[in-house]
Scaffold this motif. Structure first.
Motif, PDB file in Angstrom:
ATOM      1  N   ARG A  28       0.823  -1.218   0.000  1.00  0.00           N
ATOM      2  CA  ARG A  28       0.000   0.000   0.000  1.00  0.00           C
ATOM      3  C   ARG A  28       0.851   1.259   0.000  1.00  0.00           C
ATOM      4  NH1 ARG A  28      -4.558  -1.874   4.309  1.00  0.00           N
ATOM      5  NH2 ARG A  28      -6.175  -2.525   2.822  1.00  0.00           N
ATOM      6  N   HIS A  29       2.070   1.149   0.486  1.00  0.00           N
ATOM      7  CA  HIS A  29       2.949   2.310   0.494  1.00  0.00           C
ATOM      8  C   HIS A  29       3.279   2.757  -0.926  1.00  0.00           C
ATOM      9  CE1 HIS A  29       5.440   5.122   2.620  1.00  0.00           C
ATOM     10  NE2 HIS A  29       6.480   4.820   1.866  1.00  0.00           N
ATOM     11  N   LYS A  30       3.101   1.855  -1.903  1.00  0.00           N
ATOM     12  CA  LYS A  30       3.368   2.185  -3.298  1.00  0.00           C
ATOM     13  C   LYS A  30       2.105   2.640  -4.031  1.00  0.00           C
ATOM     14  CE  LYS A  30       7.718   1.284  -3.119  1.00  0.00           C
ATOM     15  NZ  LYS A  30       8.704   2.394  -3.240  1.00  0.00           N
ATOM     16  N   ILE A  31       1.003   2.754  -3.295  1.00  0.00           N
ATOM     17  CA  ILE A  31      -0.257   3.187  -3.894  1.00  0.00           C
ATOM     18  C   ILE A  31      -0.705   4.462  -3.197  1.00  0.00           C
ATOM     19  CG2 ILE A  31      -2.638   2.563  -4.442  1.00  0.00           C
ATOM     20  CD1 ILE A  31      -1.826  -0.381  -4.098  1.00  0.00           C
ATOM     21  N   GLY A  32      -0.486   5.608  -3.830  1.00  0.00           N
ATOM     22  CA  GLY A  32      -0.928   6.875  -3.258  1.00  0.00           C
ATOM     23  C   GLY A  32      -2.425   7.028  -3.421  1.00  0.00           C
ATOM     24  N   MET A  33      -3.083   7.639  -2.432  1.00  0.00           N
ATOM     25  CA  MET A  33      -4.537   7.809  -2.477  1.00  0.00           C
ATOM     26  C   MET A  33      -4.895   9.238  -2.109  1.00  0.00           C
ATOM     27  SD  MET A  33      -7.282   5.796  -2.986  1.00  0.00           S
ATOM     28  CE  MET A  33      -9.072   5.963  -2.831  1.00  0.00           C
ATOM     29  N   VAL A  34      -5.699   9.861  -2.971  1.00  0.00           N
ATOM     30  CA  VAL A  34      -6.222  11.201  -2.716  1.00  0.00           C
ATOM     31  C   VAL A  34      -7.730  11.066  -2.555  1.00  0.00           C
ATOM     32  CG1 VAL A  34      -6.481  13.540  -3.620  1.00  0.00           C
ATOM     33  CG2 VAL A  34      -4.379  12.259  -4.065  1.00  0.00           C
ATOM     34  N   PHE A  35      -8.260  11.564  -1.419  1.00  0.00           N
ATOM     35  CA  PHE A  35      -9.654  11.341  -1.070  1.00  0.00           C
ATOM     36  C   PHE A  35     -10.520  12.585  -1.310  1.00  0.00           C
ATOM     37  CE2 PHE A  35      -7.056   8.547   1.520  1.00  0.00           C
ATOM     38  CZ  PHE A  35      -7.711   7.335   1.471  1.00  0.00           C
ATOM     39  N   GLN A  36     -11.790  12.343  -1.569  1.00  0.00           N
ATOM     40  CA  GLN A  36     -12.749  13.438  -1.721  1.00  0.00           C
ATOM     41  C   GLN A  36     -12.831  14.284  -0.452  1.00  0.00           C
ATOM     42  OE1 GLN A  36     -16.708  12.152  -2.815  1.00  0.00           O
ATOM     43  NE2 GLN A  36     -17.661  13.978  -1.959  1.00  0.00           N
ATOM     44  N   SER A  37     -12.827  13.637   0.696  1.00  0.00           N
ATOM     45  CA  SER A  37     -12.980  14.334   1.978  1.00  0.00           C
ATOM     46  C   SER A  37     -11.643  14.699   2.611  1.00  0.00           C
ATOM     47  CB  SER A  37     -13.788  13.465   2.943  1.00  0.00           C
ATOM     48  OG  SER A  37     -13.166  12.200   3.122  1.00  0.00           O
ATOM     49  N   PHE A  38     -10.565  14.593   1.835  1.00  0.00           N
ATOM     50  CA  PHE A  38      -9.206  14.994   2.211  1.00  0.00           C
ATOM     51  C   PHE A  38      -8.533  14.032   3.188  1.00  0.00           C
ATOM     52  CE2 PHE A  38     -11.744  19.106   2.016  1.00  0.00           C
ATOM     53  CZ  PHE A  38     -11.593  19.259   0.642  1.00  0.00           C
ATOM     54  N   ASN A  39      -9.288  13.544   4.194  1.00  0.00           N
ATOM     55  CA  ASN A  39      -8.742  12.607   5.191  1.00  0.00           C
ATOM     56  C   ASN A  39      -7.503  13.146   5.899  1.00  0.00           C
ATOM     57  OD1 ASN A  39     -10.786  10.901   4.296  1.00  0.00           O
ATOM     58  ND2 ASN A  39      -9.497   9.091   4.414  1.00  0.00           N
ATOM     59  N   LEU A  40      -7.545  14.406   6.280  1.00  0.00           N
ATOM     60  CA  LEU A  40      -6.463  14.999   7.054  1.00  0.00           C
ATOM     61  C   LEU A  40      -6.804  14.943   8.534  1.00  0.00           C
ATOM     62  CD1 LEU A  40      -5.756  18.225   4.947  1.00  0.00           C
ATOM     63  CD2 LEU A  40      -4.794  15.930   4.644  1.00  0.00           C
ATOM     64  N   ILE A  41      -5.795  15.057   9.380  1.00  0.00           N
ATOM     65  CA  ILE A  41      -6.014  15.172  10.824  1.00  0.00           C
ATOM     66  C   ILE A  41      -5.998  16.662  11.138  1.00  0.00           C
ATOM     67  CG2 ILE A  41      -5.168  14.568  13.121  1.00  0.00           C
ATOM     68  CD1 ILE A  41      -3.855  12.115  11.877  1.00  0.00           C
ATOM     69  N   ASP A  42      -7.168  17.203  11.425  1.00  0.00           N
ATOM     70  CA  ASP A  42      -7.334  18.658  11.513  1.00  0.00           C
ATOM     71  C   ASP A  42      -6.441  19.321  12.545  1.00  0.00           C
ATOM     72  OD1 ASP A  42      -9.157  18.723   9.475  1.00  0.00           O
ATOM     73  OD2 ASP A  42     -10.918  18.687  10.783  1.00  0.00           O
ATOM     74  N   ARG A  43      -6.194  18.653  13.670  1.00  0.00           N
ATOM     75  CA  ARG A  43      -5.444  19.291  14.756  1.00  0.00           C
ATOM     76  C   ARG A  43      -3.939  19.282  14.505  1.00  0.00           C
ATOM     77  NH1 ARG A  43      -3.246  15.249  17.829  1.00  0.00           N
ATOM     78  NH2 ARG A  43      -4.154  13.172  17.562  1.00  0.00           N
ATOM     79  N   LEU A  44      -3.498  18.552  13.475  1.00  0.00           N
ATOM     80  CA  LEU A  44      -2.084  18.508  13.149  1.00  0.00           C
ATOM     81  C   LEU A  44      -1.739  19.578  12.111  1.00  0.00           C
ATOM     82  CD1 LEU A  44      -1.312  14.688  12.912  1.00  0.00           C
ATOM     83  CD2 LEU A  44      -1.151  16.214  14.899  1.00  0.00           C
ATOM     84  N   THR A  45      -0.467  19.932  12.053  1.00  0.00           N
ATOM     85  CA  THR A  45      -0.024  20.920  11.080  1.00  0.00           C
ATOM     86  C   THR A  45       0.034  20.304   9.686  1.00  0.00           C
ATOM     87  OG1 THR A  45       2.316  20.370  11.299  1.00  0.00           O
ATOM     88  CG2 THR A  45       1.414  22.013  12.849  1.00  0.00           C
ATOM     89  N   VAL A  46       0.203  21.181   8.719  1.00  0.00           N
ATOM     90  CA  VAL A  46       0.355  20.710   7.345  1.00  0.00           C
ATOM     91  C   VAL A  46       1.564  19.781   7.233  1.00  0.00           C
ATOM     92  CG1 VAL A  46       0.945  21.454   5.004  1.00  0.00           C
ATOM     93  CG2 VAL A  46      -0.823  22.671   6.290  1.00  0.00           C
ATOM     94  N   MET A  47       2.688  20.177   7.815  1.00  0.00           N
ATOM     95  CA  MET A  47       3.882  19.338   7.760  1.00  0.00           C
ATOM     96  C   MET A  47       3.630  17.974   8.385  1.00  0.00           C
ATOM     97  SD  MET A  47       7.000  18.687   6.954  1.00  0.00           S
ATOM     98  CE  MET A  47       7.887  20.197   6.517  1.00  0.00           C
ATOM     99  N   GLU A  48       2.954  17.939   9.520  1.00  0.00           N
ATOM    100  CA  GLU A  48       2.686  16.660  10.183  1.00  0.00           C
ATOM    101  C   GLU A  48       1.762  15.789   9.343  1.00  0.00           C
ATOM    102  OE1 GLU A  48       3.137  18.035  14.859  1.00  0.00           O
ATOM    103  OE2 GLU A  48       1.260  18.393  13.788  1.00  0.00           O
ATOM    104  N   ASN A  49       0.770  16.391   8.705  1.00  0.00           N
ATOM    105  CA  ASN A  49      -0.105  15.626   7.821  1.00  0.00           C
ATOM    106  C   ASN A  49       0.661  15.085   6.622  1.00  0.00           C
ATOM    107  OD1 ASN A  49      -3.218  15.491   8.328  1.00  0.00           O
ATOM    108  ND2 ASN A  49      -2.599  17.496   9.111  1.00  0.00           N
ATOM    109  N   VAL A  50       1.512  15.910   6.059  1.00  0.00           N
ATOM    110  CA  VAL A  50       2.312  15.485   4.915  1.00  0.00           C
ATOM    111  C   VAL A  50       3.238  14.340   5.307  1.00  0.00           C
ATOM    112  CG1 VAL A  50       4.233  16.207   3.442  1.00  0.00           C
ATOM    113  CG2 VAL A  50       2.192  17.640   3.615  1.00  0.00           C
ATOM    114  N   GLN A  51       3.851  14.431   6.464  1.00  0.00           N
ATOM    115  CA  GLN A  51       4.782  13.390   6.903  1.00  0.00           C
ATOM    116  C   GLN A  51       4.078  12.068   7.183  1.00  0.00           C
ATOM    117  OE1 GLN A  51       7.989  13.335   6.841  1.00  0.00           O
ATOM    118  NE2 GLN A  51       8.372  15.496   6.392  1.00  0.00           N
ATOM    119  N   SER A  52       2.779  12.095   7.370  1.00  0.00           N
ATOM    120  CA  SER A  52       2.058  10.834   7.584  1.00  0.00           C
ATOM    121  C   SER A  52       2.151   9.933   6.353  1.00  0.00           C
ATOM    122  CB  SER A  52       0.593  11.096   7.946  1.00  0.00           C
ATOM    123  OG  SER A  52      -0.125  11.636   6.847  1.00  0.00           O
TER     124      SER A  52
END
Length: 268
Positions: A78-102
């Motif tokens: 799954r690490h080789k399959i990137g996924m972009v979601f309609q609802s973004f699936n971000l963790i709101d309380r984390l920073t942009v950098m922290e979300n990106v690093q996930s």
């Protein structure tokens, strides 16, 4: 290359959602999947990364049979399959950098992920990608402070941080205004070229599919009934995809193509 062979998804109640579906995608190309609600578009994408378990058939990504992997092997694949979601699936309380690093979690020791001790190389790469999509200045901002378009850019960068072999996008513009939708579609197209990355997009907006993708796959009732260049999507094809009788019920065969430059295939 992504190769799907005789894919079937059947739930406990009702008819199969996907019916012996075959599809191949090669090289750097942007392929859109269109069709009415219930055609099986989202189910197809979710079967590829096994968020939904296929009932039968085979899904191969660069020679790896994704349908035969155990839990541990699937986690790596799954690490080789990137996924972009309609609802973004971000963790709101984390920073942009922290979300990106996930996007790197599958490649980091658990202690680093918990402590948020990201390798310098990952931080450098994150800034490069965020700068590329225009959100580097938001690195320390919480995700819930961003607009929809900015949040989707975070989702795109998070997926690219995985260094994927394919990028899947499930209705990536459905929650966005028209102008921002076009920007995101243009971004996905450009990134596909820059990273030689195949992109498979489930989308309702046919106009955007025709303008921003290299190939259009039309689905109806769990089958592919159209597979061709955007310029070939005429009124008859649209009628078949959105209001016509399924190809299989007309006794027709769908001849599907492989993308590697030129494409072509239609229901006959």
């Amino acid at each position: 290359m992504l190769k799907i062979t005789d894919l079937v998804k059947r739930y406990d109640t009702g008819q199969p959602v996907l019916k012996n579906l075959n599809l191949e995608i090669k090289g750097e190309s942007v392929v859109s999947i269109i069709g009415s609600s219930g055609a099986g578009k989202s189910t197809l994408l979710r079967c590829i990364n096994r968020l939904v378990e296929p009932s039968s058939g085979q899904i191969q990504l660069n020679g790896t049979d994704l349908t035969s992997l155990n839990r541990s092997q699937l986690r790596k694949a799954r690490h080789k399959i990137g996924m972009v979601f309609q609802s973004f699936n971000l963790i709101d309380r984390l920073t942009v950098m922290e979300n990106v690093q996930s996007g790197r979690l599958g490649s980091l020791p658990t202690w680093r992920a918990i402590a948020r001790k990201y390798p310098k190389e990952d931080i450098r790469r994150a800034y490069e990608l965020m700068d590329r999509v225009g959100i580097a200045h938001y690195a320390d901002k919480r995700a819930d402070e961003l607009s929809g378009g900015e949040r989707q850019r975070v989702g795109v960068v998070r997926a690219l941080m995985q260094e994927p072999e394919i990028l899947l996008a499930d209705e990536p513009t459905a929650s966005l205004d028209p102008k921002t939708s076009e920007q995101i579609m243009g971004l996905l197209r450009d990134l596909s070229r820059e990273f030689a990355l195949p992109v498979l997009i489930n989308i309702h907006n046919v106009t955007e599919a025709k303008e921003y993708t290299d190939r259009i796959v039309g689905m109806r009732y769990g089958r592919i009934i159209f597979d061709a260049l955007p310029s070939d999507l005429d009124k008859d094809a649209m009628d078949s995809i959105y209001s016509g009788t399924p190809a299989a019920d007309r006794g027709a065969d769908v001849q599907q193509s492989t993308v590697s430059g030129d494409v072509g295939a239609v229901a006959t």
